[in-house]
Scaffold this active site. Sequence first.
Site, short mmCIF file in Angstrom:
data_model
loop_
_atom_site.label_atom_id
_atom_site.label_comp_id
_atom_site.label_asym_id
_atom_site.label_seq_id
_atom_site.Cartn_x
_atom_site.Cartn_y
_atom_site.Cartn_z
N TYR A 162 24.77 52.95 41.49
CA TYR A 162 24.93 54.59 41.29
C TYR A 162 23.21 55.09 40.63
O TYR A 162 23.54 56.10 41.08
CB TYR A 162 25.77 54.95 40.03
CG TYR A 162 26.95 54.99 41.29
CD1 TYR A 162 27.50 56.00 41.75
CD2 TYR A 162 28.47 54.81 40.40
CE1 TYR A 162 28.78 56.32 42.61
CE2 TYR A 162 29.37 54.69 41.00
CZ TYR A 162 29.66 55.21 42.13
OH TYR A 162 31.00 55.80 42.85
N GLU A 248 42.54 31.13 25.34
CA GLU A 248 42.85 31.98 26.70
C GLU A 248 42.87 32.84 26.20
O GLU A 248 42.53 33.94 26.94
CB GLU A 248 43.63 30.36 27.18
CG GLU A 248 43.34 31.01 29.12
CD GLU A 248 44.23 30.30 29.55
OE1 GLU A 248 44.62 29.30 29.42
OE2 GLU A 248 45.12 31.02 31.13
N ASP A 300 46.56 27.40 27.90
CA ASP A 300 47.89 27.25 29.26
C ASP A 300 47.08 25.64 29.49
O ASP A 300 46.18 25.17 29.56
CB ASP A 300 47.48 28.14 29.84
CG ASP A 300 47.91 29.37 29.79
OD1 ASP A 300 48.45 29.28 28.85
OD2 ASP A 300 47.97 29.70 30.50
#
Lengths: 419, 419
Positions: A162, A248, A300
């Site tokens: 910006y 996780e 997982d």
Amino acid sequence: MADKKKRRRPDSDSDSASQPFKNLLKPDEQILQILESFTSSLSSSSTSKPLTLADLALSTTCREVSDLSLSSVQSVIESLVLQLTHQILSGQGFSFTVPSRSSSNQLYVPELDRIVLKDKSTVRPFSHISSVRKTTITAKILSLVHQLCLKNIHVTKRDLFYTDVKLFQDQIQSDAVLDDVSCMLGCTRSSLNVIAAEKGVVVGRLIFSDNGDMIDCTKMGMGGKAIPPNIDRVGDMQSDALFILLVEKDAAYIRLAEDRFYNRFPCIIVTAKGQPDVATRLFLRKMKMELKLPVLALVDSDPYGLKILSVYGCGSKNMSYDSANLTTPDIKWLGIRPSDLDKYKIPEQCRLPMTEQDIKTGKDLLEEDFVKKNPGWVEELNLMVKTKQKAEIQALSSFGFQYLSEVYLPLKLQQQDWL
Amino acid sequence: MADKKKRRRPDSDSDSASQPFKNLLKPDEQILQILESFTSSLSSSSTSKPLTLADLALSTTCREVSDLSLSSVQSVIESLVLQLTHQILSGQGFSFTVPSRSSSNQLYVPELDRIVLKDKSTVRPFSHISSVRKTTITAKILSLVHQLCLKNIHVTKRDLFYTDVKLFQDQIQSDAVLDDVSCMLGCTRSSLNVIAAEKGVVVGRLIFSDNGDMIDCTKMGMGGKAIPPNIDRVGDMQSDALFILLVEKDAAYIRLAEDRFYNRFPCIIVTAKGQPDVATRLFLRKMKMELKLPVLALVDSDPYGLKILSVYGCGSKNMSYDSANLTTPDIKWLGIRPSDLDKYKIPEQCRLPMTEQDIKTGKDLLEEDFVKKNPGWVEELNLMVKTKQKAEIQALSSFGFQYLSEVYLPLKLQQQDWL
């Protein structure tokens, strides 16, 4: 006043039937002994200095960055600008020499178990129509970073963008040049005081200082401590933990934090709530290096779980120039592993069929050097691709919400069942 | 050791040219006096008990839930099951009566400034092919919540789903029935001990207890304290702040945390990092209610910024049954407001053109009762839709990275420039 009613101890008679393998669990003292001997064997073996790129006589030259103090960054920028001025005055024109970060310039080094950047560079001349904008952006980013050095403050990549929207046009452009500037200056991105928004949390047996405040992570309730975005203001790490548990996702994190799992088995629990962000990766590495603790990963059982583990362990291609600082060596794959699905009798309806894309990602991972290096991982991944089944950590909830913290993890630790 | 080098004070001579309106700033003591008189006027006026649904003689009957203790939830479930048994034994069959959460059953109550649920219900019979599955799911969720009451633990919605994937098929189904069960039992979702993953952080002049640990948010470094997922374990709030600063995004949060803005102007800074999650909404409300502080919102100047403000303030349609507990009354819109873009001379290139979708969302907001109620908001929103320009909080970085904390916010506070 917060509700502090004591949690009932699970009724062992009624639970053992529905909680498979609970009867295999030894008393906690014995599991703790197993962990203590593992951790001490690890920390004694790691007293030898870890290998660095310099120790290896590689045929290709590689490029690595290091943490620099703000004043060093400032003087490196000033030297660079001086050198550019000489270059212009001597009639050679204005151009930057920028290390290439393309995939052809990447190398996996098995001895280090991480991706590094080779030494190819490209010249970015100001006086060429194709590179005049990028050269201008590079000069602007260097000047902004120089400002940050003078003010000693941190800003986000969005803030940088910006400062000159007209020039950068799009945040992707200022972000990419920021990585170029890190490579050019030979310093880590955190040395530039440009930070990414943090999303990780930590809880458990860790005390550290965040910007001068001492934080005791055993006293952070269930919410835990948000991991600071600026690793350079993190220090004074102390711990009596036996291991670091890298989780996780937040559902599992919440379960372990509420059950204060770290009090039963002294550990530090950390999660980035999904994809690892830079702040969490830096924080994990710092813990591993300073505290010399083993890191056990709970992810997982799908290709993305292993992929996430690999980003913590070996780094991402995009930031390979900084892999020495961003990666945590020797992370162990605790679970949920594909072989756990049958071993722990995860019900069929809690397993999910892998999609075509999942299977492709799994097969691609089998081709990656960091997987090939670990025969146990190859075997697990082959099993996943063969059975075409995946499962989340939360699948363990089918045996009761606390099966994860009360049976699965203690048994894994007792059996030292990690790869 | 963390780097604690002192930050240089900005050089006022060189800065005033590039930092518009800096010369308007009064000394901090005068701004603090303004704030003190505002906060005390607010807390004295709010000693009168806030309006509730019961105080209003509405023509439509509305349904609201309340926080229940775990043992109350347990006995409500047990009474319900008993009643169902009677119903079955008396030959009326097995069915649940479930409050409808469709949009036709929603009502905005201007006196309360929030959305509430009307009293329409639907019957969910077990003996009908179209509702047999949903009835079974409802019974299963009731039984799971009953288990949570007995064990006094918290779980995530994902955990609930995994207890019976075959039945639920898809998490959307178990999530929806969970909201149904809250309505049926007349209690908040947090009373059910089912929590959503938290992502909010808090820093500044606040001390509170999280699961029994006392947390001092002035000593949380730059990372801040992660907001606990379970509001029922949060208590003992104390503060010497003059206001609560609700920040939409983390880039602005990081700037304020690093600059320890809360030490210059005593305040509590809180952010959900984008879309408000349930944990942050509950936490904000609890702060407002216990500490009786004004809440000032710093959001992007786009329709989504105002939408986010409205979710904190008036609630979302999906959880309107719980709006009394989830909403924070009387949030002030501090900035970035559409009129600020010209007022603060935000450069053209830092403003972004609104897309068709943005403009549509803006126009839709103009039709919403909670916007119409506030003429100042209507005016600002009309200006946004007319100019077709939006801007992020970070656009202020075009005047220097610390313009937000050193000029914009202090000036807003000094001028009491909120709506």
